[in-house]
Design an enzyme around this catalytic site. Structure first.
Site, mmCIF file in Angstrom:
data_model
loop_
_atom_site.group_PDB
_atom_site.id
_atom_site.type_symbol
_atom_site.label_atom_id
_atom_site.label_comp_id
_atom_site.label_asym_id
_atom_site.label_seq_id
_atom_site.Cartn_x
_atom_site.Cartn_y
_atom_site.Cartn_z
ATOM 1 N N TYR A 174 -51.262 63.464 -70.424
ATOM 2 C CA TYR A 174 -51.928 62.632 -71.430
ATOM 3 C C TYR A 174 -53.379 63.093 -71.676
ATOM 4 C CZ TYR A 174 -47.914 59.490 -71.468
ATOM 5 O OH TYR A 174 -46.652 58.959 -71.621
ATOM 6 N N PHE A 208 -57.996 52.743 -73.308
ATOM 7 C CA PHE A 208 -56.786 52.236 -72.640
ATOM 8 C C PHE A 208 -56.233 53.205 -71.588
ATOM 9 C CE2 PHE A 208 -55.325 54.374 -76.541
ATOM 10 C CZ PHE A 208 -54.398 55.279 -76.022
ATOM 11 N N HIS A 252 -41.202 58.264 -72.968
ATOM 12 C CA HIS A 252 -42.006 59.296 -73.628
ATOM 13 C C HIS A 252 -41.036 60.296 -74.243
ATOM 14 C CE1 HIS A 252 -44.731 62.683 -74.264
ATOM 15 N NE2 HIS A 252 -43.772 63.432 -73.735
ATOM 16 N N THR A 257 -44.811 54.499 -81.595
ATOM 17 C CA THR A 257 -45.462 54.188 -80.311
ATOM 18 C C THR A 257 -45.515 52.690 -80.007
ATOM 19 O OG1 THR A 257 -46.837 56.157 -80.684
ATOM 20 C CG2 THR A 257 -47.562 54.624 -78.964
ATOM 21 N N ARG A 285 -37.257 61.912 -81.216
ATOM 22 C CA ARG A 285 -38.382 61.070 -81.660
ATOM 23 C C ARG A 285 -37.901 59.961 -82.598
ATOM 24 N NH1 ARG A 285 -43.763 61.109 -79.484
ATOM 25 N NH2 ARG A 285 -44.589 60.694 -81.547
ATOM 26 N N LYS A 341 -39.925 55.837 -68.462
ATOM 27 C CA LYS A 341 -41.169 55.383 -67.839
ATOM 28 C C LYS A 341 -40.906 54.355 -66.736
ATOM 29 C CE LYS A 341 -44.186 56.247 -71.847
ATOM 30 N NZ LYS A 341 -45.272 55.701 -72.693
ATOM 31 N N GLU A 357 -44.240 70.789 -72.103
ATOM 32 C CA GLU A 357 -43.909 69.601 -71.302
ATOM 33 C C GLU A 357 -42.692 69.841 -70.410
ATOM 34 O OE1 GLU A 357 -43.630 66.323 -74.061
ATOM 35 O OE2 GLU A 357 -45.798 66.257 -74.331
ATOM 36 N N ASN A 390 -43.816 51.110 -73.284
ATOM 37 C CA ASN A 390 -42.856 51.360 -74.361
ATOM 38 C C ASN A 390 -41.664 52.224 -73.945
ATOM 39 O OD1 ASN A 390 -44.301 53.666 -74.135
ATOM 40 N ND2 ASN A 390 -45.097 53.710 -76.214
ATOM 41 N N ARG A 440 -37.349 52.045 -78.462
ATOM 42 C CA ARG A 440 -38.495 51.135 -78.325
ATOM 43 C C ARG A 440 -38.269 49.851 -79.123
ATOM 44 N NH1 ARG A 440 -43.054 55.938 -78.899
ATOM 45 N NH2 ARG A 440 -43.238 56.443 -76.678
HETATM 46 N N1 UDP Z 1 -50.711 54.092 -75.617
HETATM 47 C C1 UDP Z 1 -51.331 52.860 -75.416
HETATM 48 N N2 UDP Z 1 -52.125 52.332 -76.409
HETATM 49 C C2 UDP Z 1 -52.320 52.978 -77.595
HETATM 50 C C3 UDP Z 1 -51.697 54.233 -77.807
HETATM 51 C C4 UDP Z 1 -50.900 54.761 -76.796
HETATM 52 O O1 UDP Z 1 -51.173 52.254 -74.353
HETATM 53 O O2 UDP Z 1 -53.055 52.464 -78.463
HETATM 54 C C5 UDP Z 1 -49.858 54.658 -74.560
HETATM 55 C C6 UDP Z 1 -48.359 54.438 -74.843
HETATM 56 O O3 UDP Z 1 -47.707 54.226 -73.600
HETATM 57 C C7 UDP Z 1 -47.943 55.763 -75.455
HETATM 58 C C8 UDP Z 1 -48.803 56.744 -74.668
HETATM 59 O O4 UDP Z 1 -50.055 56.069 -74.501
HETATM 60 O O5 UDP Z 1 -46.559 56.010 -75.334
HETATM 61 C C9 UDP Z 1 -49.019 58.072 -75.328
HETATM 62 O O6 UDP Z 1 -49.572 57.885 -76.608
HETATM 63 P P1 UDP Z 1 -49.111 58.750 -77.839
HETATM 64 O O7 UDP Z 1 -50.085 58.515 -78.939
HETATM 65 O O8 UDP Z 1 -48.874 60.166 -77.419
HETATM 66 O O9 UDP Z 1 -47.719 58.039 -78.280
HETATM 67 P P2 UDP Z 1 -46.184 58.467 -78.105
HETATM 68 O O10 UDP Z 1 -46.126 59.956 -78.356
HETATM 69 O O11 UDP Z 1 -45.750 58.091 -76.720
HETATM 70 O O12 UDP Z 1 -45.452 57.677 -79.162
HETATM 71 MG MG MG Z 2 -47.237 61.461 -77.484
#
Ligand code: UDP
Ligand code: MG
Length: 157
Positions: A49, A57, A115, A91, A85, A9, A126, A112, A102
């Protein structure tokens, strides 16, 4: 072998973490089969997204993904989606375990660092979102037989 998508990112690029992140995947034995720096357009952020566009957010997330370029990485390996993962962590980076990317490199739930695709099905979608077929590479490695056992090599072709 299974493929997955990682996006390094903009916050990681700004903080000079690209080398550390790529090194972790390389050391693990995940094979880099595609790599590309690009800016994420409005369309690609909205699509990537789509599951979050209604969340409060989302405008912050979108701005954070367009604050600098990203680096898209396609990684290949046995059970690559789940393995990556696990290496990335949950997250919210404050809750991510030490030893995860992370957990080691971020204090934020938004900024974070990376992705990573969350299922084999989503990984396929993706990868196609970020790479044209000619941008992914299939090549022989001399060390595969030292990375996987004989039975695994049969199972995870
Ligand atoms: N995100 C955020 N606030 C939240 C949840 C997600 O800013 O409460 C952002 C964060 O950068 C995250 C991205 O949105 O990586 C995508 O969310 P997802 O739930 O898909 O999480 P990830 O798969 O990245 O762990
Ligand atoms: Mg995700």
């Amino acid at each position: 072998m299974e493929k997955t998508l990682v996006l390094i990112k903009p916050n990681a690029i700004q903080r000079g973490l690209v080398g550390d992140i790529v090194t972790r995947f390389e050391r693990k034995g995940l094979r880099l089969v595609g790599m590309k720096m690009m800016f994420m357009t409005d369309a690609i952020v909205n699509e990537h997204y789509a599951h979050l566009v209604e969340r409060p957010f989302f405008p912050y997330l979108k701005a954070s993904m367009q604050a600098a370029p990203i680096i898209a990485c396609c990684l290949e390996g046995a059970e690559a989606v789940d393995t990556v993962r696990l290496m990335v962590g949950v997250t919210n980076s404050r809750k991510a375990l030490p030893g995860t990317i992370r957990g080691d490199f971020s204090m934020s739930g938004e900024q974070n660092v990376v992705h990573a695709s969350d299922s084999v099905e989503n990984a396929l979608v993706e990868i196609n979102r970020f790479f044209a077929p000619g941008e992914l590479f299939d090549y022989n490695s001399a060390v595969t037989c030292f990375e996987y056992g004989g039975e695994e090599s049969q199972k995870y072709k």
